[in-house]
Design an enzyme around this catalytic site. Structure first.
Site, mmCIF file in Angstrom:
data_model
loop_
_atom_site.group_PDB
_atom_site.id
_atom_site.type_symbol
_atom_site.label_atom_id
_atom_site.label_comp_id
_atom_site.label_asym_id
_atom_site.label_seq_id
_atom_site.Cartn_x
_atom_site.Cartn_y
_atom_site.Cartn_z
ATOM 1 N N SER A 190 -1.045 3.968 9.701
ATOM 2 C CA SER A 190 -1.701 2.666 9.871
ATOM 3 C C SER A 190 -3.038 2.639 9.153
ATOM 4 O O SER A 190 -3.376 1.658 8.488
ATOM 5 C CB SER A 190 -1.886 2.363 11.359
ATOM 6 O OG SER A 190 -2.592 1.158 11.544
ATOM 7 N N TRP A 226 -2.357 2.456 5.499
ATOM 8 C CA TRP A 226 -1.866 1.122 5.132
ATOM 9 C C TRP A 226 -3.032 0.188 4.832
ATOM 10 O O TRP A 226 -2.942 -0.673 3.946
ATOM 11 C CB TRP A 226 -1.028 0.550 6.278
ATOM 12 C CG TRP A 226 -0.516 -0.842 6.045
ATOM 13 C CD1 TRP A 226 0.653 -1.209 5.436
ATOM 14 C CD2 TRP A 226 -1.163 -2.079 6.398
ATOM 15 N NE1 TRP A 226 0.779 -2.581 5.402
ATOM 16 C CE2 TRP A 226 -0.317 -3.141 5.979
ATOM 17 C CE3 TRP A 226 -2.365 -2.392 7.026
ATOM 18 C CZ2 TRP A 226 -0.652 -4.476 6.172
ATOM 19 C CZ3 TRP A 226 -2.706 -3.720 7.228
ATOM 20 C CH2 TRP A 226 -1.845 -4.746 6.805
ATOM 21 N N HIS A 227 -4.128 0.377 5.546
ATOM 22 C CA HIS A 227 -5.267 -0.528 5.374
ATOM 23 C C HIS A 227 -6.011 -0.324 4.051
ATOM 24 O O HIS A 227 -6.684 -1.244 3.595
ATOM 25 C CB HIS A 227 -6.247 -0.378 6.536
ATOM 26 C CG HIS A 227 -5.828 -1.111 7.773
ATOM 27 N ND1 HIS A 227 -4.969 -0.569 8.702
ATOM 28 C CD2 HIS A 227 -6.127 -2.355 8.221
ATOM 29 C CE1 HIS A 227 -4.763 -1.439 9.671
ATOM 30 N NE2 HIS A 227 -5.443 -2.527 9.404
ATOM 31 N N GLY A 228 -5.907 0.832 3.467
ATOM 32 C CA GLY A 228 -6.590 0.997 2.191
ATOM 33 C C GLY A 228 -6.572 2.420 1.677
ATOM 34 O O GLY A 228 -6.364 3.375 2.443
ATOM 35 N N PHE A 256 -6.189 -6.062 1.914
ATOM 36 C CA PHE A 256 -5.160 -5.120 2.340
ATOM 37 C C PHE A 256 -3.772 -5.603 1.935
ATOM 38 O O PHE A 256 -2.811 -4.893 2.133
ATOM 39 C CB PHE A 256 -5.211 -4.909 3.859
ATOM 40 C CG PHE A 256 -6.588 -4.478 4.323
ATOM 41 C CD1 PHE A 256 -7.275 -3.468 3.670
ATOM 42 C CD2 PHE A 256 -7.202 -5.099 5.390
ATOM 43 C CE1 PHE A 256 -8.532 -3.077 4.077
ATOM 44 C CE2 PHE A 256 -8.467 -4.717 5.811
ATOM 45 C CZ PHE A 256 -9.121 -3.701 5.160
#
Length: 481
Positions: free
Chosen positions: A322, A325-327, A481
């Site tokens: 997670s 996934w954000h960056g 994102f």
């Protein structure tokens, strides 16, 4: 095109009128029209990446059909992994290429091996993380027999590219949105009024709260060495309100806009800052993403079966993924790791599902214990947000060391917090608390039979939006994102 822009203020009513009064004769016309305006909406960012969106849409539509039509499990797996591989390949190239190559070079450097590389100038296609997950969930659900593929390409294209959710979610499932795409829709005045009300509240969150906090947050985080400990704590708290107002504000607007066109999208936020532990926070924050990881990663890994250590392992995996996934930055990975650590005690003591209902349901005020739980949880979440907001790990650690410095007993720097901003946050949180048992804070305003009271509330919100709106457009945080 930003939801809080003049262009969108002209775009939305134009599309609304054409949708209901010109293209309302047949379902196919409505769906085709929504696809075209969705592509137009997306093209405002960069028309070149529209081709990537169209390719991704066709890829998952076609592989979904081939998976369903294949008699052999081997062939079904081949088509499944073809879709997953190509989708994640695009996501990895555009979002993570430079991160991986730089991390690899730094690793070799630690062993005394020189490795020169030239970072690529790659523009991140807006919304790629969101529409990629839309398509992946569709293909995976077909593989496991949870949904039958649609043979109507127009319907599937609209499911993927519906403009309110296209660039920042919520991340929809085919089981929820696709059936709504496939049935005729009739105008519902009550549903439209409810949509407008949620749009209004979303704009308040974005313009008054998020954008109001942004100036102070940027100043404090960009010059953290010049601020006292109390100012740095205040900066972390303000960023907590900024990102909540920004992202949940976007989600409110998206859900409200979708309702104008007869669609119900998944709820993405359920008053997360009233959570009594971090596990509850994640049941209320970015719900569409956390539930996606639960269904497509956590459960396939074994979920909660297999004992405490298996649950802890799986929890760390989904939070690290997670964060990633954000960056493409180690700060996001540490942010995810912190949340995994925060949840571990509740897994060990089997209390992670203790707080399933909203706090103080049916009561005006929480108990002292509930209030202390909310404050403690908010403190943990705000601490983790420091890594999320910082540009690098070194800046994050510098910021944190400034908090735990000798200046901890000094007052905040003069001018750190605008008095109007503090008042706005207090008003905002009071309204959120009063409306915490609803889908969004002012949902029940529409049930007031006494119109002057209802319109006084609406006009007050509009006044605040107009009073505190910035002269320059402010993008939503989650667009990156």
């Amino acid at each position: 095109m930003l939801f809080n822009s003049l262009e969108f203020a002209l775009f939305l009513p134009t599309v609304f009128l054409l949708y209901w009064f010109v293209f309302n004769k047949k379902l196919k016309q409505q769906n085709l029209f929504l696809i075209l305006v969705s592509y137009l909406f997306y093209s405002f960012w960069d028309w070149r990446f529209l081709f990537l969106l169209i390719f991704s849409t066709f890829l998952d539509y076609y592989t979904g059909l081939r998976i369903f039509q294949s008699d052999s499990k081997k062939h079904r797996k081949i088509w499944l992994f073809t879709s997953i591989g190509i989708n994640l390949g695009f996501l990895g190239y555009f979002k993570y290429y430079n991160f991986f190559i730089e991390s690899f070079a730094n690793l070799l450097h630690q062993f005394g091996l020189g490795y020169s590389y030239i970072p690529l100038t790659i523009i991140l296609p807006i919304g790629i993380s969101f529409y990629t997950f839309h398509g992946l969930s569709y293909v995976i659900d077909i593989y496991y027999g949870r949904v039958r593929p649609t043979t109507n390409y127009v319907d599937y294209s609209l499911f993927v590219s519906f403009f309110p959710l296209l660039v920042a979610g919520p991340i929809e499932r085919a089981t929820h949105l696709l059936p709504q795409v496939q049935v005729p829709r009739k105008f519902d005045a009550n549903k439209a009024a409810d949509g407008l009300r949620q749009i209004l509240w979303g704009l308040f969150k974005k313009v008054v709260i998020a954008d109001g906090c942004a100036m102070a947050v940027n100043k404090i985080f960009d010059n953290s060495s010049e601020y006292t400990s109390s100012s740095l704590i205040l900066g972390a708290v303000l960023f907590s309100f900024q990102i909540y107002g920004d992202f949940s504000g976007y989600s409110d607007i998206a859900l409200g806009v979708a309702r104008l066109f007869g669609f119900e999208l998944l709820q993405n936020f359920k008053f997360p800052y009233f959570s009594r532990d971090v596990a509850e926070f994640w049941r209320r924050w970015h719900i569409s993403l956390s539930s996606w990881f639960k269904d497509y990663l956590y459960i396939p890994l074994g979920g909660s079966k297999g004992g405490t250590w298996t649950r802890i392992r799986n929890t760390f995996i989904i939070f690290l993924v997670s964060g990633f996934w954000h960056g493409a930055n180690w700060t996001f990975i540490i942010w995810g790791l912190l949340h995994a650590l925060f949840i571990v005690p509740s897994i060990i003591f089997n209390t992670n599902r203790r707080n399933l209902s909203i706090v103080a349901a049916g009561r005006w005020m929480p108990t002292v214990w509930e209030f202390s739980q909310i404050l403690f949880t908010f403190g943990l979440v705000s601490f983790a947000w420091i890594f999320f907001r910082s540009e690098s790990l070194s800046k994050a650690f510098t910021y944190i060391s400034g908090i735990f410095s000798s200046s901890i007993f000094k007052l905040p720097n003069k001018g750190t917090l605008d008095k109007y901003l503090l008042a706005n946050i207090l008003i905002f949180m009071a309204i959120e608390w009063i409306g915490r048992e609803n889908k969004y804070a002012i949902e029940k305003v529409g049930v007031f039979q006494y119109k002057p009271v209802r319109w006084l509330i609406y006009s007050s919100i509009i006044f605040f939006i107009g009073m505190f709106m910035k002269t320059t457009e402010s993008p939503f945080i989650y667009f990156q994102f």
